[in-house]
Design a protein around this motif. Sequence first.
Motif, PDB file in Angstrom:
ATOM      1  N   ALA A  18      11.059 -20.719 -27.884  1.00 48.21           N
ATOM      2  CA  ALA A  18      10.124 -21.768 -28.292  1.00 48.21           C
ATOM      3  C   ALA A  18       9.628 -22.506 -27.045  1.00 48.21           C
ATOM      4  O   ALA A  18       9.565 -21.906 -25.969  1.00 48.21           O
ATOM      5  N   ASN A  19       9.290 -23.790 -27.164  1.00 50.78           N
ATOM      6  CA  ASN A  19       8.703 -24.479 -26.010  1.00 50.78           C
ATOM      7  C   ASN A  19       9.319 -25.845 -25.771  1.00 50.78           C
ATOM      8  O   ASN A  19       8.644 -26.788 -25.377  1.00 50.78           O
ATOM      9  N   GLY A  20      10.646 -25.946 -25.986  1.00 48.35           N
ATOM     10  CA  GLY A  20      11.341 -27.174 -25.651  1.00 48.35           C
ATOM     11  C   GLY A  20      11.910 -27.092 -24.245  1.00 48.35           C
ATOM     12  O   GLY A  20      11.381 -26.400 -23.378  1.00 48.35           O
ATOM     13  N   ALA A  21      13.024 -27.787 -24.026  1.00 47.92           N
ATOM     14  CA  ALA A  21      13.666 -27.772 -22.718  1.00 47.92           C
ATOM     15  C   ALA A  21      14.262 -26.396 -22.440  1.00 47.92           C
ATOM     16  O   ALA A  21      14.802 -25.742 -23.330  1.00 47.92           O
ATOM     17  N   SER A  22      14.177 -25.959 -21.199  1.00 48.39           N
ATOM     18  CA  SER A  22      14.692 -24.652 -20.816  1.00 48.39           C
ATOM     19  C   SER A  22      16.211 -24.649 -20.789  1.00 48.39           C
ATOM     20  O   SER A  22      16.850 -25.673 -20.535  1.00 48.39           O
ATOM     21  N   CYS A  23      16.785 -23.472 -21.029  1.00 51.49           N
ATOM     22  CA  CYS A  23      18.200 -23.267 -20.756  1.00 51.49           C
ATOM     23  C   CYS A  23      18.313 -22.603 -19.388  1.00 51.49           C
ATOM     24  O   CYS A  23      17.310 -22.254 -18.768  1.00 51.49           O
ATOM     25  N   MET A  45       4.455 -19.223 -23.387  1.00 49.59           N
ATOM     26  CA  MET A  45       4.237 -17.930 -22.746  1.00 49.59           C
ATOM     27  C   MET A  45       4.059 -18.043 -21.234  1.00 49.59           C
ATOM     28  O   MET A  45       4.561 -17.211 -20.471  1.00 49.59           O
ATOM     29  N   GLU A  46       3.365 -19.051 -20.775  1.00 51.54           N
ATOM     30  CA  GLU A  46       3.150 -19.187 -19.331  1.00 51.54           C
ATOM     31  C   GLU A  46       4.474 -19.394 -18.611  1.00 51.54           C
ATOM     32  O   GLU A  46       4.727 -18.772 -17.565  1.00 51.54           O
ATOM     33  N   GLU A  50       6.260 -16.670 -15.957  1.00 51.81           N
ATOM     34  CA  GLU A  50       6.636 -17.065 -14.601  1.00 51.81           C
ATOM     35  C   GLU A  50       8.075 -16.669 -14.268  1.00 51.81           C
ATOM     36  O   GLU A  50       8.421 -16.467 -13.110  1.00 51.81           O
ATOM     37  N   LEU A  51       8.914 -16.556 -15.313  1.00 46.35           N
ATOM     38  CA  LEU A  51      10.306 -16.162 -15.113  1.00 46.35           C
ATOM     39  C   LEU A  51      10.477 -14.648 -15.062  1.00 46.35           C
ATOM     40  O   LEU A  51      11.580 -14.152 -14.837  1.00 46.35           O
TER      41      LEU A  51
END
Length: 218
Positions: A18-23, A45-46, A50-51
């Motif tokens: 989803a688009n919350g905080a990254s793990c 998606m962006e 990038e990852l």
Amino acid sequence: MSSHHIVRDDQEPALIIANGASCSMEFLNQLLEWQPLVIVLDSAMERVAELGIKVDVLLGDFDRGFDPLVYTEKQFPLTIVHTPNQDKTDLEKAFDYLIERGHRGVNVVWATGNRMDHTLHNLTIMARYQNDLKVVYLDDHSKLFLAPKKFEKWYLKDSILSLIPLGTVTGITTKNLAYPLTDETLTLGYRSGSSNHVAENGLVTIAFETGDLLLIES
């Protein structure tokens, strides 16, 4: 580019980013190793690209000038799913997509943190989907899911378990928790079972009669 092994869809749950905080990337790579299907919501998606993560499905309403075709070459083969329905969030539409294709389970990352309204909505919609899809939310610190009416699992002593009711949950009885419950009621905002922990190494049992109960392993 980080990829994932091909395994049978009925053996492992799908993964939604989803688009919350990254793990952490280490944790995300562990999940990607065993995912038969990786779905990314367009708003994330962006960040995902990038990852260097390989995904299978890009899903969303593609508003605000988002162009999914930008990712088709580097993410080949990529399934693009346009879901313009504004009555549901992209995460809900991703759940619908999985159910329509016969999936029974999904892990969700990047679904908490950042905006509070998104976090609260993401966690509470589980109740509506529980008969069709087992949803598990994961981050670097916790695992969250809806407990069945009778739940049993082996845990190490002092493992932190929180019982959070969605609304009111009645008839809750637990075994092998430091703060046991016996035929009790929890109500969101008034009384919950936050920050309980396992009394001894062994099986923990949680049973209840009515309602929807979130179980959080921390």
